[in-house]
Enzyme design. Structure first.
Site, PDB file in Angstrom:
ATOM      1  CG  ASN A  63     -35.982 138.086  56.489  1.00 11.01           C
ATOM      2  OD1 ASN A  63     -37.053 138.627  56.192  1.00 11.01           O
ATOM      3  ND2 ASN A  63     -35.420 137.140  55.748  1.00 11.01           N
ATOM      4  CE  LYS A 117     -36.779 133.936  56.616  1.00  7.09           C
ATOM      5  NZ  LYS A 117     -36.240 132.606  56.447  1.00  7.09           N
ATOM      6  CG  HIS A 153     -33.845 135.760  51.873  1.00  8.29           C
ATOM      7  ND1 HIS A 153     -34.409 134.512  51.774  1.00  8.29           N
ATOM      8  CD2 HIS A 153     -33.418 135.890  53.151  1.00  8.29           C
ATOM      9  CE1 HIS A 153     -34.319 133.921  52.974  1.00  8.29           C
ATOM     10  NE2 HIS A 153     -33.739 134.737  53.818  1.00  8.29           N
ATOM     11  CD  GLU A 208     -37.084 132.176  52.993  1.00  8.68           C
ATOM     12  OE1 GLU A 208     -37.647 133.272  53.163  1.00  8.68           O
ATOM     13  OE2 GLU A 208     -36.669 131.468  53.927  1.00  8.68           O
ATOM     14  CD  GLU A 231     -29.777 134.642  55.444  1.00 13.59           C
ATOM     15  OE1 GLU A 231     -30.113 134.787  56.617  1.00 13.59           O
ATOM     16  OE2 GLU A 231     -30.579 134.672  54.493  1.00 13.59           O
ATOM     17  N   GLY A 278     -34.099 128.169  58.482  1.00 11.94           N
ATOM     18  CA  GLY A 278     -35.377 127.640  58.950  1.00 11.94           C
ATOM     19  C   GLY A 278     -35.341 126.153  59.240  1.00 11.94           C
ATOM     20  CB  SER A 314     -30.903 127.722  62.326  1.00  6.62           C
ATOM     21  OG  SER A 314     -31.813 127.118  61.419  1.00  6.62           O
TER      22      SER A 314
HETATM   23  P1  PGA Z   1     -33.966 131.583  60.021  1.00  7.69           P
HETATM   24  O1  PGA Z   1     -33.973 132.507  58.706  1.00  7.69           O
HETATM   25  O2  PGA Z   1     -33.281 132.389  61.104  1.00  7.69           O
HETATM   26  O3  PGA Z   1     -35.415 131.332  60.324  1.00  7.69           O
HETATM   27  O4  PGA Z   1     -33.213 130.351  59.681  1.00  7.69           O
HETATM   28  C1  PGA Z   1     -32.885 133.321  58.374  1.00  7.69           C
HETATM   29  C2  PGA Z   1     -33.133 134.023  57.062  1.00  7.69           C
HETATM   30  O5  PGA Z   1     -33.682 133.392  56.141  1.00  7.69           O
HETATM   31  O6  PGA Z   1     -32.800 135.199  56.891  1.00  7.69           O
END
Ligand code: PGA
Length: 245
Positions: free
Chosen positions: A8, A10, A93, A95, A163, A169, A209
């Protein structure tokens, strides 16, 4: 079940950067036995379609709208994604839920519209830190799953990604055991909500992460069938290490 590893990106990478990633990455993962999906920004979907042709690496979108066409400024519809050979689409997601105020109801509409067009939705669920601390992880995850999937046909292919929001992140991943506990819970919910067959064939990915250093331990858990990778998927070498771990 074939494990699935999803990138992903983003809101990262221009078309030129996406092209250079793809040229590099496809050479690194020639010998693999996992399904690999890359979800770039919409603007780079066509670039990946060109660069990844014939490699077996799949393309996904990060979001989709729940109408086929019409006066919805700024939105992208399922037929537009299908035309670009997208096979997967991320829905819900955290976000989008938290920054863009996407509700459970919107997530459900997107998921149902996506499957109607043959796209495989990657449904993201997960609790916030304060919800985990209040002991509400299962309640939150169950509500998100039920709202998005109630009434879905058991013949459809869906991917679920757990998640935990506090792990995204932040560099703070859930331990493999913490993740396994929630994954097993999700498997049970899918069985109760749809059927045993559906729950057994639906890959449940972990995201938050994920790095080359922790990927293998996460994948060794019984109910972790793949990974959804943000930050560590932006570099071809580190993403290839995760795919091949
Ligand atoms: P990250 O993001 O691996 O940077 O923690 C995962 C995600 O949001 O899908």
């Amino acid at each position: 079940m074939k494990e699935v590893v999803v990138a992903n990106w983003k809101m990262n990478k221009t078309c030129a950067e996406a092209r250079s990633f793809a040229k590099n990455f496809k050479e690194l993962v020639r010998e693999r036995n996992r399904e690999v999906v890359i979800c770039p920004p919409f603007t780079s979907l066509w670039v990946l379609q060109e660069e990844l042709k014939g490699t077996g690496i799949k393309i996904g979108a990060q979001d989709v709208f729940y109408k086929d066409w019409g006066a919805y400024t700024g939105e992208i519809s399922p037929p537009m994604l299908v035309e670009l050979n997208c096979e997967y689409v991320i829905v819900g997601h955290s976000e989008r839920r938290n920054i863009l105020n996407e509700t459970d109801e919107i997530v459900r509409k997107k998921l149902f519209c996506a499957v109607e067009h043959g796209l495989v939705p990657i449904l993201c669920v997960g609790e916030k830190l304060e919800e985990r601390e209040r002991g509400e992880t299962e309640k939150v995850v169950e509500k998100q799953l039920v709202s998005a999937l109630k009434g879905i046909s058991e013949d459809l292919k869906v991917v679920v990604a757990y998640e935990p929001v506090w792990a995204i992140g932040t560099g703070k991943n859930a331990t493999p055991e913490q993740a396994q506990e929630v994954h097993a819970f999700i498997r049970g919910i899918l069985e109760g909500l749809v059927s045993r067959d559906f729950s057994e064939k639906t890959p449940i990915l972990y995201g938050g992460s994920v790095k080359p250093e922790n990927a293998k331990a996460l994948l060794s858990q019984k109910d972790i069938n793949g990974l959804l990778v943000g930050g560590a998927s932006l570099n071809p070498e580190s993403f290839a290490r995760i795919v091949l771990c």
